[in-house]
Design an enzyme around this catalytic site. Structure first.
Site, PDB file in Angstrom:
ATOM      1  N   ASP A 117      77.465  26.227 -55.731  1.00 21.38           N
ATOM      2  CA  ASP A 117      78.514  26.262 -53.841  1.00 21.38           C
ATOM      3  C   ASP A 117      78.020  27.662 -53.926  1.00 21.38           C
ATOM      4  OD1 ASP A 117      79.635  25.566 -52.363  1.00 21.38           O
ATOM      5  OD2 ASP A 117      81.884  25.581 -52.663  1.00 21.38           O
ATOM      6  N   ARG A 165      89.260  17.921 -45.554  1.00 17.05           N
ATOM      7  CA  ARG A 165      89.836  18.645 -46.079  1.00 17.05           C
ATOM      8  C   ARG A 165      91.994  18.932 -45.917  1.00 17.05           C
ATOM      9  NH1 ARG A 165      87.175  23.412 -48.202  1.00 17.05           N
ATOM     10  NH2 ARG A 165      86.537  22.364 -50.324  1.00 17.05           N
ATOM     11  N   THR A 188      77.234  26.379 -46.251  1.00 19.56           N
ATOM     12  CA  THR A 188      77.538  26.524 -44.757  1.00 19.56           C
ATOM     13  C   THR A 188      77.109  26.812 -43.996  1.00 19.56           C
ATOM     14  OG1 THR A 188      79.487  28.266 -46.003  1.00 19.56           O
ATOM     15  CG2 THR A 188      80.171  26.445 -45.735  1.00 19.56           C
ATOM     16  N   LYS A 196      80.539  18.601 -49.704  1.00 18.02           N
ATOM     17  CA  LYS A 196      79.035  18.796 -50.525  1.00 18.02           C
ATOM     18  C   LYS A 196      79.601  18.662 -51.879  1.00 18.02           C
ATOM     19  CE  LYS A 196      79.375  22.803 -48.029  1.00 18.02           C
ATOM     20  NZ  LYS A 196      80.471  22.518 -46.936  1.00 18.02           N
ATOM     21  N   THR A 197      81.195  19.137 -51.972  1.00 14.77           N
ATOM     22  CA  THR A 197      81.603  19.616 -53.558  1.00 14.77           C
ATOM     23  C   THR A 197      81.341  17.502 -53.794  1.00 14.77           C
ATOM     24  OG1 THR A 197      82.184  21.247 -53.104  1.00 14.77           O
ATOM     25  CG2 THR A 197      83.338  20.465 -55.081  1.00 14.77           C
TER      26      THR A 197
END
Length: 352
Positions: free
Chosen positions: A113, A221, A162, A68-69
């Protein structure tokens, strides 16, 4: 949480963000998988640039670690605009948000975020900013308070969450584009491992990439984190090349098994199977059995165990599935090895 357990956490630590930045994609064409979201974003951005206007506000939802980032930074890069990054918990007052909004230049991207954790007063200020590019700043207190209207430069808000279910209806409705990111397929993670290895200068064989991808819980990640740890092992205890054997040996050192489970994951399953005969057992009791807080078990361990088909949440408590018995190599009390194929636990049957 220990270093080994942190290897399979989808959340990034502060120290890890710099390492992540080095392998993040810079453009949509470099972003691996999430084809539907990528195509939709491409249409949104190209359409806005063709009209010479700012794109609609964008909401990205999904589990942590899926990009997302990265997508927020890609949106700014594709638009050729600046980006301002903050987070919901960091915006405690409406004045904090007003200061950020008034500093934005025309066409800038504001990335928030964990936007579902933004304070209520700031959220209400954000409504008018998103719709009308205008905020009312209250000066003074009590009867003498005055609202000063401030016009904002047109901007694009990219929100990431999230927990999309925690977003209020008014907030969700103000986003013109909403996208949900899904877990990655193993083949996509293999491609990602090869790409990251090239950037980091790590020699990796196809078999080594497959092994790392298969233990990455469908999360980029985690795949990048495991790659860096396997690289360390290969450079110190092998010839520097990430092969199948090197990857297996390295991940054994870090207690990450073939399904991507770490020590705490296995402790939860082992407690369920050995101490509670497969369950059902309450969350608090299970947490005490493994020496962790209930929220750690619920938020860190259970999501992946449920998705992997190793644990089930039932009204009566947590239950170890047939897959859990097989993965641990245990025999059920009824004498079958991991239960009948495809069978589900009978919560109301005789466990003897």
């Amino acid at each position: 949480m220990s270093e080994a357990e942190g290897l399979v956490s989808a959340y990034a630590s502060e120290a890890e963000r710099d390492a992540e930045a080095s392998v993040r994609p810079r453009r949509l064409a470099e972003f691996i998988a999430q084809d539907r979201v990528r195509d939709q974003l491409d249409l949104l951005l190209r359409g806005a640039m063709g009209r010479g206007s700012t794109p609609d506000h964008i909401l990205l939802s999904g589990p942590p670690g899926l990009g997302k980032t990265s997508l927020a930074n890609i949106v700014a890069a594709e638009l050729g605009a600046g980006i301002r990054v903050t987070s919901g918990p960091a915006i405690e007052r409406s004045g904090d948000l007003a200061a950020i909004l008034t500093s934005l230049a025309e066409g800038d991207v504001l990335f928030i975020d964990e936007i579902h954790r933004i304070a209520k007063p700031a959220e209400e200020l954000l409504y008018s900013a998103m719709e009308d590019f205008r905020v009312d700043v209250v000066v003074g207190k009590g009867p003498g308070a005055t609202a000063i209207p401030l016009d904002l430069e047109p901007f694009t808000l990219v929100g990431a969450t999230t927990r999309s279910g925690l977003l209020t209806g008014p907030m969700r409705d103000r986003f013109g584009f909403v996208a949900h990111l899904d877990f990655y397929a193993p083949a996509d993670l293999e491609t990602l491992v090869h790409r990251s290895a090239r950037i980091l200068g790590v020699p990796v064989t196809p078999e080594g990439a497959v092994e790392i991808a298969g233990r990455s819980r469908g999360t980029p990640r985690i795949a990048n984190r495991l790659l860096r740890r396997v690289r360390d092992f290969a450079e110190v205890r092998a010839d520097g090349v990430v092969t199948l054997e090197t990857a297996r040996a390295a991940l054994a050192v870090y207690d990450v098994d073939a399904l991507g489970l770490d020590r705490l994951d296995r402790a939860v399953l082992t407690a369920l199977v050995d101490s509670f005969r497969g369950g059902p057992v309450g969350l608090s009791t299970l947490a005490v059995a493994v020496g962790e807080q209930p929220d750690t078990v619920e938020e860190v361990c259970e999501p992946y165990l449920v998705r992997a088909g190793l644990l089930a949440r039932t009204p009566r408590g947590r239950v170890a599935t047939d897959g859990a018995w097989r993965h641990l190599g245990r025999i059920r009390p009824n004498g079958t090895f991991g239960g009948a194929s495809g069978a589900t636990p009978d919560l109301f049957g005789d466990a003897s």
